[in-house]
Motif scaffolding. Sequence first.
Motif, PDB file in Angstrom:
ATOM      1  N   GLY A 272      -8.403   9.577  -8.726  1.00 20.48           N
ATOM      2  CA  GLY A 272      -8.328   9.577 -10.527  1.00 20.48           C
ATOM      3  C   GLY A 272      -7.715   9.054 -11.238  1.00 20.48           C
ATOM      4  N   GLU A 273      -7.961   7.722 -11.066  1.00 21.37           N
ATOM      5  CA  GLU A 273      -7.721   6.285 -11.584  1.00 21.37           C
ATOM      6  C   GLU A 273      -8.817   5.603 -11.091  1.00 21.37           C
ATOM      7  OE1 GLU A 273      -3.588   4.902 -12.181  1.00 21.37           O
ATOM      8  OE2 GLU A 273      -3.120   6.617 -10.941  1.00 21.37           O
ATOM      9  N   PRO A 274     -10.125   5.313 -11.994  1.00 22.73           N
ATOM     10  CA  PRO A 274     -11.175   4.547 -11.162  1.00 22.73           C
ATOM     11  C   PRO A 274     -11.113   2.899 -11.317  1.00 22.73           C
ATOM     12  CG  PRO A 274     -11.525   6.643 -12.672  1.00 22.73           C
ATOM     13  CD  PRO A 274     -10.789   6.288 -12.250  1.00 22.73           C
ATOM     14  N   ALA A 275      -9.742   2.974 -12.666  1.00 25.02           N
ATOM     15  CA  ALA A 275      -9.697   1.863 -12.678  1.00 25.02           C
ATOM     16  C   ALA A 275      -8.733   0.546 -12.216  1.00 25.02           C
ATOM     17  CB  ALA A 275      -9.551   1.541 -14.649  1.00 25.02           C
ATOM     18  N   HIS A 276      -7.967   1.609 -11.346  1.00 17.19           N
ATOM     19  CA  HIS A 276      -6.781   1.001 -10.760  1.00 17.19           C
ATOM     20  C   HIS A 276      -7.133   1.387  -9.305  1.00 17.19           C
ATOM     21  CE1 HIS A 276      -4.805  -0.180 -13.770  1.00 17.19           C
ATOM     22  NE2 HIS A 276      -4.616   1.084 -14.246  1.00 17.19           N
ATOM     23  N   HIS A 277      -8.759   2.626  -8.655  1.00 16.83           N
ATOM     24  CA  HIS A 277      -8.041   2.882  -7.261  1.00 16.83           C
ATOM     25  C   HIS A 277      -9.650   2.927  -7.430  1.00 16.83           C
ATOM     26  CE1 HIS A 277      -4.253   3.093  -6.877  1.00 16.83           C
ATOM     27  NE2 HIS A 277      -3.443   4.225  -8.253  1.00 16.83           N
ATOM     28  N   GLY A 278     -10.255   2.693  -6.120  1.00 15.36           N
ATOM     29  CA  GLY A 278     -11.886   2.339  -5.370  1.00 15.36           C
ATOM     30  C   GLY A 278     -12.555   1.289  -6.013  1.00 15.36           C
ATOM     31  N   GLY A 279     -13.771   1.280  -6.245  1.00 12.04           N
ATOM     32  CA  GLY A 279     -14.712   0.287  -5.937  1.00 12.04           C
ATOM     33  C   GLY A 279     -14.351  -0.346  -4.945  1.00 12.04           C
ATOM     34  N   PRO A 280     -15.469  -1.631  -4.844  1.00 10.83           N
ATOM     35  CA  PRO A 280     -15.872  -2.047  -3.634  1.00 10.83           C
ATOM     36  C   PRO A 280     -14.918  -2.750  -2.682  1.00 10.83           C
ATOM     37  CG  PRO A 280     -17.593  -2.317  -5.205  1.00 10.83           C
ATOM     38  CD  PRO A 280     -16.854  -1.925  -5.814  1.00 10.83           C
ATOM     39  N   ASP A 281     -13.886  -2.863  -2.988  1.00  7.89           N
ATOM     40  CA  ASP A 281     -13.066  -3.328  -2.638  1.00  7.89           C
ATOM     41  C   ASP A 281     -11.809  -2.610  -2.203  1.00  7.89           C
ATOM     42  OD1 ASP A 281     -14.007  -6.425  -2.726  1.00  7.89           O
ATOM     43  OD2 ASP A 281     -13.164  -6.962  -4.309  1.00  7.89           O
ATOM     44  N   GLN A 282     -11.691  -1.508  -2.474  1.00 13.68           N
ATOM     45  CA  GLN A 282     -10.597  -0.384  -2.073  1.00 13.68           C
ATOM     46  C   GLN A 282     -11.087   0.744  -2.188  1.00 13.68           C
ATOM     47  OE1 GLN A 282      -7.157  -2.249  -5.373  1.00 13.68           O
ATOM     48  NE2 GLN A 282      -8.684  -0.699  -5.945  1.00 13.68           N
ATOM     49  N   ALA A 283     -12.269  -0.003  -1.161  1.00  8.23           N
ATOM     50  CA  ALA A 283     -13.240   2.117  -0.952  1.00  8.23           C
ATOM     51  C   ALA A 283     -12.508   2.786  -0.467  1.00  8.23           C
ATOM     52  CB  ALA A 283     -14.658   1.599  -0.220  1.00  8.23           C
ATOM     53  N   VAL A 284     -11.689   2.484   0.738  1.00  8.70           N
ATOM     54  CA  VAL A 284     -11.852   3.470   1.584  1.00  8.70           C
ATOM     55  C   VAL A 284      -9.563   2.771   2.407  1.00  8.70           C
ATOM     56  CG1 VAL A 284     -11.045   3.984   4.240  1.00  8.70           C
ATOM     57  CG2 VAL A 284     -12.940   3.525   3.535  1.00  8.70           C
ATOM     58  N   TYR A 285      -8.947   3.186   1.930  1.00 11.75           N
ATOM     59  CA  TYR A 285      -7.217   3.370   2.663  1.00 11.75           C
ATOM     60  C   TYR A 285      -6.879   3.873   3.789  1.00 11.75           C
ATOM     61  CZ  TYR A 285      -1.919   2.661   1.462  1.00 11.75           C
ATOM     62  OH  TYR A 285      -0.732   2.905   1.946  1.00 11.75           O
ATOM     63  N   ALA A 286      -6.237   2.655   4.506  1.00  7.86           N
ATOM     64  CA  ALA A 286      -5.784   3.067   6.349  1.00  7.86           C
ATOM     65  C   ALA A 286      -3.978   2.780   5.975  1.00  7.86           C
ATOM     66  CB  ALA A 286      -6.467   2.011   6.673  1.00  7.86           C
ATOM     67  N   TYR A 287      -2.917   3.664   6.360  1.00  3.57           N
ATOM     68  CA  TYR A 287      -2.257   3.359   6.692  1.00  3.57           C
ATOM     69  C   TYR A 287      -1.911   3.761   7.876  1.00  3.57           C
ATOM     70  CZ  TYR A 287       2.734   3.258   5.080  1.00  3.57           C
ATOM     71  OH  TYR A 287       4.148   3.563   5.243  1.00  3.57           O
ATOM     72  N   ALA A 288      -1.320   3.082   8.562  1.00  2.00           N
ATOM     73  CA  ALA A 288      -0.304   3.675  10.537  1.00  2.00           C
ATOM     74  C   ALA A 288       0.751   4.545  10.494  1.00  2.00           C
ATOM     75  CB  ALA A 288      -0.387   2.513  11.041  1.00  2.00           C
ATOM     76  N   GLU A 289       0.537   5.021  11.529  1.00  3.40           N
ATOM     77  CA  GLU A 289       0.560   6.304  11.788  1.00  3.40           C
ATOM     78  C   GLU A 289       2.281   6.394  11.835  1.00  3.40           C
ATOM     79  OE1 GLU A 289       0.356  10.668  11.674  1.00  3.40           O
ATOM     80  OE2 GLU A 289      -0.656   9.143  10.094  1.00  3.40           O
ATOM     81  N   GLU A 290       2.897   5.203  12.277  1.00  2.00           N
ATOM     82  CA  GLU A 290       3.762   4.110  13.202  1.00  2.00           C
ATOM     83  C   GLU A 290       4.823   3.770  11.864  1.00  2.00           C
ATOM     84  OE1 GLU A 290       0.367   2.978  16.124  1.00  2.00           O
ATOM     85  OE2 GLU A 290       0.808   3.567  13.947  1.00  2.00           O
ATOM     86  N   ASP A 291       3.674   3.528  10.769  1.00  4.59           N
ATOM     87  CA  ASP A 291       5.010   3.338   9.417  1.00  4.59           C
ATOM     88  C   ASP A 291       5.233   4.821   8.656  1.00  4.59           C
ATOM     89  OD1 ASP A 291       4.752   0.262  10.030  1.00  4.59           O
ATOM     90  OD2 ASP A 291       2.545   0.853   8.876  1.00  4.59           O
ATOM     91  N   ALA A 292       4.205   5.820   9.149  1.00  2.00           N
ATOM     92  CA  ALA A 292       4.614   6.859   8.370  1.00  2.00           C
ATOM     93  C   ALA A 292       5.466   7.518   9.555  1.00  2.00           C
ATOM     94  CB  ALA A 292       3.444   7.478   9.097  1.00  2.00           C
ATOM     95  N   ALA A 293       5.978   6.990  10.806  1.00  2.00           N
ATOM     96  CA  ALA A 293       7.155   7.379  11.357  1.00  2.00           C
ATOM     97  C   ALA A 293       8.204   7.294  11.175  1.00  2.00           C
ATOM     98  CB  ALA A 293       6.497   7.316  12.815  1.00  2.00           C
ATOM     99  N   TRP A 294       8.336   5.522  10.465  1.00  2.00           N
ATOM    100  CA  TRP A 294       9.265   4.768  10.045  1.00  2.00           C
ATOM    101  C   TRP A 294       9.959   5.908   8.068  1.00  2.00           C
ATOM    102  CZ3 TRP A 294      11.567   3.189   5.642  1.00  2.00           C
ATOM    103  CH2 TRP A 294      12.684   1.755   5.557  1.00  2.00           C
TER     104      TRP A 294
END
Length: 211
Positions: A50-72
Amino acid sequence: MTGRLVAVNLGTVTEAEWAGDASGRSGIDKRPAEGRVPVTAAGLAGDFIGEPAHHGGPDQAVYAYAEEDAAWWAAELGRQPRPGVFGENLSTWAVDVTGAVVGECWAVGSALLQVTKPRTPCRTFAGFWGVPDLIKRFTLRGAPGAYLRVLREGEIGAGDPVEVVDRPAHGVTVGEVFRATTLEPELLPRLLDAPELPGPLREKVRRRLAG
């Protein structure tokens, strides 16, 4: 080291007053996809940004988050977050996302991904969760998740192994970058040891050190 993908998540269009772009639309609400998902240099096929000026692009193509942190966060907030609710494309298990070294490479499915930098929380994130002080709490927690660039396009899916196949010797981690740019500016000089750090962020660090 090898972990695995719990889910591959694609953004849906969300319209809300807290959405960050001028149109009031956000792609933070990501939902698990079925089957194999193509990965290109621009990100995951079918992922709404939704915000290509701040998200996405070659250096932010994919975002990963750990399930262990989600559990916290589940324990902290008294709710059970589903995969994708952090706005992540990749929900991982047994992958040290915060301790990932900037520039390290992950083999996932037939794709090759490279860690670039941490995610910085924004008001869209707080609005989506309905937690007004979430930005402050997320920052203090210091487990921001990692953005990745795509070095080799391919396909990925839930259950795929996540294998760290290369790790730069400089040792600058996602967690260090996040702390340096938020609460611990004394760490900023250390970030310049990581040549894989995206150019705009590197220039921001240099400006802060010069000022």
